[in-house]
Design an enzyme around this catalytic site. Structure first.
Site, PDB file in Angstrom:
ATOM      1  N   ASP A  63      -8.898  -6.061   8.336  1.00 42.13           N
ATOM      2  CA  ASP A  63      -8.219  -5.852   7.070  1.00 42.13           C
ATOM      3  C   ASP A  63      -9.208  -5.110   6.167  1.00 42.13           C
ATOM      4  O   ASP A  63     -10.419  -5.091   6.431  1.00 42.13           O
ATOM      5  CB  ASP A  63      -7.849  -7.225   6.488  1.00 42.13           C
ATOM      6  CG  ASP A  63      -7.250  -7.122   5.108  1.00 42.13           C
ATOM      7  OD1 ASP A  63      -6.374  -6.264   4.893  1.00 42.13           O
ATOM      8  OD2 ASP A  63      -7.679  -7.895   4.218  1.00 42.13           O
TER       9      ASP A  63
ATOM     10  N   ARG B 178       2.642  -4.169  -2.095  1.00 39.99           N
ATOM     11  CA  ARG B 178       2.827  -3.952  -3.542  1.00 39.99           C
ATOM     12  C   ARG B 178       4.179  -4.516  -3.997  1.00 39.99           C
ATOM     13  O   ARG B 178       4.283  -5.173  -5.025  1.00 39.99           O
ATOM     14  CB  ARG B 178       2.759  -2.437  -3.817  1.00 39.99           C
ATOM     15  CG  ARG B 178       2.542  -2.093  -5.267  1.00 39.99           C
ATOM     16  CD  ARG B 178       2.472  -0.583  -5.469  1.00 39.99           C
ATOM     17  NE  ARG B 178       1.485   0.065  -4.607  1.00 39.99           N
ATOM     18  CZ  ARG B 178       1.382   1.374  -4.431  1.00 39.99           C
ATOM     19  NH1 ARG B 178       2.210   2.191  -5.066  1.00 39.99           N
ATOM     20  NH2 ARG B 178       0.461   1.887  -3.626  1.00 39.99           N
TER      21      ARG B 178
ATOM     22  N   ASP C 298      -8.948  -4.762   2.136  1.00 38.53           N
ATOM     23  CA  ASP C 298      -9.184  -5.394   0.834  1.00 38.53           C
ATOM     24  C   ASP C 298      -9.619  -6.841   1.037  1.00 38.53           C
ATOM     25  O   ASP C 298      -8.866  -7.657   1.562  1.00 38.53           O
ATOM     26  CB  ASP C 298      -7.904  -5.365  -0.012  1.00 38.53           C
ATOM     27  CG  ASP C 298      -7.472  -3.939  -0.350  1.00 38.53           C
ATOM     28  OD1 ASP C 298      -8.338  -3.134  -0.716  1.00 38.53           O
ATOM     29  OD2 ASP C 298      -6.269  -3.651  -0.251  1.00 38.53           O
TER      30      ASP C 298
HETATM   31  C1  BG6 Z   1      -3.536  -5.431   0.285  1.00 38.12           C
HETATM   32  C2  BG6 Z   1      -4.067  -6.188  -0.905  1.00 38.12           C
HETATM   33  O1  BG6 Z   1      -4.590  -5.028   1.107  1.00 38.12           O
HETATM   34  O2  BG6 Z   1      -2.820  -4.275  -0.125  1.00 38.12           O
HETATM   35  C3  BG6 Z   1      -2.935  -6.512  -1.858  1.00 38.12           C
HETATM   36  O3  BG6 Z   1      -4.689  -7.382  -0.464  1.00 38.12           O
HETATM   37  C4  BG6 Z   1      -2.186  -5.243  -2.221  1.00 38.12           C
HETATM   38  O4  BG6 Z   1      -3.456  -7.113  -3.019  1.00 38.12           O
HETATM   39  C5  BG6 Z   1      -1.701  -4.554  -0.965  1.00 38.12           C
HETATM   40  O5  BG6 Z   1      -1.058  -5.549  -3.038  1.00 38.12           O
HETATM   41  C6  BG6 Z   1      -0.949  -3.264  -1.241  1.00 38.12           C
HETATM   42  O6  BG6 Z   1      -1.831  -2.340  -1.800  1.00 38.12           O
HETATM   43  P1  BG6 Z   1      -1.388  -0.992  -2.490  1.00 38.12           P
HETATM   44  O7  BG6 Z   1      -2.709  -0.261  -2.666  1.00 38.12           O
HETATM   45  O8  BG6 Z   1      -0.480  -0.281  -1.558  1.00 38.12           O
HETATM   46  O9  BG6 Z   1      -0.739  -1.324  -3.770  1.00 38.12           O
HETATM   47 MG    MG Z   2      -7.216  -8.618   2.438  1.00 34.01          MG
END
Ligand code: BG6
Ligand code: MG
Length: 215
Positions: free
Chosen positions: A11, A51, A13
Site C-alpha cells: 500500500d 475518495r 499511504d
Molecule cells: C488511500 C488513502 O490510499 O487513498 C485514503 O489511505 C484516500 O485516505 C484514498 O482517501 C484515495 O485517495 P485519493 O488520492 O484518490 O483521494
Molecule cells: Mg494506507
C-alpha cells in the site's frame, strides 16, 4: 513460513509514506467550510478507503446530491494537491528503502496497490516512479478495498498468485482486501485490526527474512 513467496505488494499511504495527515487536513478544511463536524478520530476510520467512500463516511448518512458530491471531492483533492507539493524523498518512511533493497536481493517482484488516484504523483514526488514493477492505483479497478480486486490486479501484473505474495497495509480495509484475495498480509500500526498474519508497529528496522519466517 510460506514456501514460495515471489512478490511483495505495498500500500502507499501510511506504508511507503505518511500522507494520512494531508488527507486529514484536506477533508477537515472541506468539512469546516461546509459546517460538517469532522475530527481526527473520524479521519482514522477513512484510512485506505476510496475518495468516494471517505466522503460517504464523512457525511455520516446525511443526504448529498451527486453534483455537490462531485464538486466536494474535486475541492478536497485540490486542497490535498496543494499540500502534496511539499513532499520530497525525505517523506519515505523509515525502513522502506532497506526492505525494498532486501526484496530485490531476494529476486522478489515488487508491486504497489493504492486506492489513491494520486498514487503515481506521490511516487514521482518521492523519487520512486520506477521502484515498482507494477503500480495499481485508484484508476486500476472498479471495486475498491476492502474488495480484493486491486491486489489481484497487481498480482496478475507481477505474474504471481495471491498465495505467493505478501501485502503490506496500514488500514483494516486493506488487510481485509488482502485476506479476501488469499494473500499473505502484514499489518502496520494501530489501525489494521486483528486479521493480518503478522502485525508490526512500522517497517523501521524490518528484516524481510524474519518477516517471511513469521508468517
Ligand atoms: C488511500 C488513502 O490510499 O487513498 C485514503 O489511505 C484516500 O485516505 C484514498 O482517501 C484515495 O485517495 P485519493 O488520492 O484518490 O483521494
Ligand atoms: Mg494506507
Amino acid at each position: 513460513m510460506p514456501a514460495d513467496i515471489r512478490g511483495l505488494i505495498f500500500d502507499l499511504d501510511g506504508v511507503i509514506t505518511d500522507t494520512a495527515e494531508y488527507h486529514f487536513r484536506a477533508w477537515k478544511r472541506l468539512a469546516d467550510e461546509e459546517g460538517i463536524p469532522f475530527t481526527r478520530a473520524d479521519n482514522e476510520a477513512l484510512r485506505g478507503l476510496s475518495r468516494r467512500e471517505s466522503l460517504n463516511q464523512m457525511m455520516k448518512g446525511a443526504p448529498l446530491d451527486e453534483t455537490t458530491a462531485q464538486a466536494w471531492m474535486v475541492r478536497k483533492n485540490d486542497y490535498y494537491l496543494e499540500w502534496l507539493q511539499d513532499i520530497t524523498p525525505d517523506a519515505i518512511l523509515p525502513g522502506v528503502p532497506s526492505l525494498l533493497a532486501q526484496a530485490r536481493a531476494m529476486n522478489l517482484r515488487l508491486g504497489l496497490g493504492s486506492a489513491s488516484k494520486n498514487a503515481k504523483l506521490v511516487l514521482d514526488k518521492l523519487g520512486m516512479h520506477d521502484t515498482f514493477d507494477v503500480v495499481g492505483d485508484g484508476y486500476s479497478v472498479v471495486n475498491p478495498k476492502p474488495e480484493p480486486d486491486l491486489f489481484i490486479w497487481v498480482a496478475g501484473g507481477l505474474g504471481v498468485y495471491p498465495t505467493q505474495a505478501v501485502v503490506f497495509e496500514d488500514a483494516e480495509a486493506g488487510i481485509q482486501a488482502a485476506r479476501h484475495g488469499g494473500f499473505w498480509s502484514v499489518g502496520l500500526g494501530d489501525a489494521v485490526g486483528s486479521l493480518s498474519h503478522l502485525r508490526l508497529p512500522s517497517l523501521a528496522n524490518a528484516v524481510l527474512k524474519d518477516i517471511l519466517a513469521s508468517l
